[in-house]
Design an enzyme around this catalytic site. Sequence first.
Site, mmCIF file in Angstrom:
data_model
loop_
_atom_site.group_PDB
_atom_site.id
_atom_site.type_symbol
_atom_site.label_atom_id
_atom_site.label_comp_id
_atom_site.label_asym_id
_atom_site.label_seq_id
_atom_site.Cartn_x
_atom_site.Cartn_y
_atom_site.Cartn_z
ATOM 1 N N GLY A 45 0.869 -1.194 0.000
ATOM 2 C CA GLY A 45 0.000 0.000 0.000
ATOM 3 C C GLY A 45 0.894 1.228 0.000
ATOM 4 O O GLY A 45 1.824 1.315 0.802
ATOM 5 N N ALA A 48 1.309 3.116 3.470
ATOM 6 C CA ALA A 48 2.027 2.324 4.473
ATOM 7 C C ALA A 48 3.482 2.125 4.051
ATOM 8 O O ALA A 48 4.395 2.159 4.891
ATOM 9 C CB ALA A 48 1.333 0.979 4.670
ATOM 10 N N THR A 206 10.312 11.744 -11.123
ATOM 11 C CA THR A 206 11.139 10.533 -11.138
ATOM 12 C C THR A 206 11.103 9.930 -12.542
ATOM 13 O O THR A 206 10.068 9.962 -13.214
ATOM 14 C CB THR A 206 10.669 9.512 -10.091
ATOM 15 O OG1 THR A 206 9.283 9.226 -10.319
ATOM 16 C CG2 THR A 206 10.833 10.028 -8.673
ATOM 17 N N ASP A 233 12.986 -6.569 -8.158
ATOM 18 C CA ASP A 233 11.552 -6.289 -8.024
ATOM 19 C C ASP A 233 11.389 -4.785 -7.777
ATOM 20 O O ASP A 233 11.888 -4.268 -6.772
ATOM 21 C CB ASP A 233 10.996 -7.098 -6.839
ATOM 22 C CG ASP A 233 9.496 -6.904 -6.625
ATOM 23 O OD1 ASP A 233 8.885 -6.072 -7.327
ATOM 24 O OD2 ASP A 233 8.943 -7.590 -5.740
ATOM 25 N N THR A 235 8.614 -3.244 -7.172
ATOM 26 C CA THR A 235 7.408 -2.901 -6.401
ATOM 27 C C THR A 235 7.761 -2.016 -5.205
ATOM 28 O O THR A 235 8.612 -2.370 -4.391
ATOM 29 C CB THR A 235 6.716 -4.184 -5.887
ATOM 30 O OG1 THR A 235 6.494 -5.060 -6.984
ATOM 31 C CG2 THR A 235 5.386 -3.856 -5.212
ATOM 32 N N GLY A 238 9.092 3.552 -5.751
ATOM 33 C CA GLY A 238 8.670 4.957 -5.716
ATOM 34 C C GLY A 238 8.242 5.372 -4.312
ATOM 35 O O GLY A 238 8.492 6.503 -3.873
ATOM 36 N N ASP A 239 7.598 4.456 -3.599
ATOM 37 C CA ASP A 239 7.164 4.769 -2.219
ATOM 38 C C ASP A 239 8.381 4.878 -1.300
ATOM 39 O O ASP A 239 8.400 5.713 -0.383
ATOM 40 C CB ASP A 239 6.222 3.684 -1.702
ATOM 41 C CG ASP A 239 5.054 3.454 -2.644
ATOM 42 O OD1 ASP A 239 4.629 4.416 -3.309
ATOM 43 O OD2 ASP A 239 4.585 2.298 -2.739
ATOM 44 N N ALA A 269 15.880 -0.608 -2.788
ATOM 45 C CA ALA A 269 14.615 -1.361 -2.700
ATOM 46 C C ALA A 269 14.404 -2.259 -3.922
ATOM 47 O O ALA A 269 13.767 -3.311 -3.825
ATOM 48 C CB ALA A 269 13.445 -0.392 -2.531
ATOM 49 N N SER A 278 11.577 -4.770 1.361
ATOM 50 C CA SER A 278 12.842 -4.449 0.678
ATOM 51 C C SER A 278 13.488 -3.165 1.186
ATOM 52 O O SER A 278 14.509 -2.749 0.652
ATOM 53 C CB SER A 278 12.567 -4.306 -0.826
ATOM 54 O OG SER A 278 11.798 -3.146 -1.091
HETATM 55 O O1 RIB Z 1 3.571 1.365 -5.034
HETATM 56 C C1 RIB Z 1 3.511 -0.005 -4.743
HETATM 57 C C2 RIB Z 1 2.242 -0.327 -4.056
HETATM 58 O O2 RIB Z 1 1.174 -0.077 -4.942
HETATM 59 C C3 RIB Z 1 2.103 -1.767 -3.639
HETATM 60 O O3 RIB Z 1 2.610 -2.042 -2.363
HETATM 61 C C4 RIB Z 1 0.613 -2.014 -3.787
HETATM 62 O O4 RIB Z 1 -0.027 -2.234 -2.576
HETATM 63 C C5 RIB Z 1 0.054 -0.794 -4.490
HETATM 64 O O5 RIB Z 1 -0.573 0.029 -3.609
#
Ligand code: RIB
Length: 293
Positions: A45, A48, A206, A233, A235, A238-239, A269, A278
């Site tokens: 998410g 989070a 970015t 990976d 995933t 960016g967060d 990450a 990660s």
């Molecule tokens: O940016 C990655 C996130 O996008 C994943 O963790 C997934 O839950 C989606 O929200």
Amino acid sequence: MVREREPGSIVIVGSLNADLTVQTARFPQPGETVSGGDLTVLPGGKGANQAVAAARLGGKVRMIGAVGDDSNGDLLLRSLTRAGVDTSQVEIKTGLPTGTAVILVDETGENIIVVSPGANGALSPADVTAGMFVGASGVGLCLEIPVKTVMRAAVMAKQAGATVLTNLSPYQAVPGELLDNTDILLVNEHEAAQLGEHRVARTIITRGEAGATVIEDDSPPVDIPAISVETVDTTGCGDAFMGAVLQQLAAGASLVAAARYAAGVGAFAATRRGAQASYPDAARMNSFLAGHS
Ligand code: RIB
């Protein structure tokens, strides 16, 4: 990295998802079935993830969001708590499932994600109150919760004197009022192109493997090169970047210095599987950066 003074506190208003992830050699075409590896359920998410990234790096972080009363919600609260995030203002929405993301990751580390909002979609403007932003130096927002809620959070955070960092992801057209109450915008190059005329004085764009660009109204744009890594990976990279920017700004860094450090965190990450799974702590980042200087 800046460490000289007591860091300010960070509030994240955003989403919490359980990431249901399968690795596959390549993505299926529409109508096609392919085989993949074992299903993993990992904490994710965008909100989070940002909170965990900032907290692991040393930030003092509070999360505002919602989960359902289920085992995925427990998984997410545990992950946040383990990272040191204050979860006392994460609501448990009885009768709703926790948000989930269905994720495919191919052998190049690229991903495809579909999100089912669950409790995130029920985080209403009334769930966000002015008191949540008292004392916050930085507030992180993304678009995986209702836009009306994001807008209310931006307005209240601004009124409380916090620096508001908004990530327009997943992209959708947003009311000008949200951008007017945003101090720093974080977008990828596709989102920046879709944004059109409306600008925020301080923006980070970015560009994946091409790095990032920091734009501040009064100075020429600064390009930040990407750190080259073996990608496993992408995933949540960016967060991780956004969480690191918030943590560095709260510690007193300039926007350019924060983005430079964050580019390293995003690269780190990408070398591990999963999103929150990660993310590095500050010590790991220091040795990673030392090995890539
Ligand atoms: O940016 C990655 C996130 O996008 C994943 O963790 C997934 O839950 C989606 O929200």
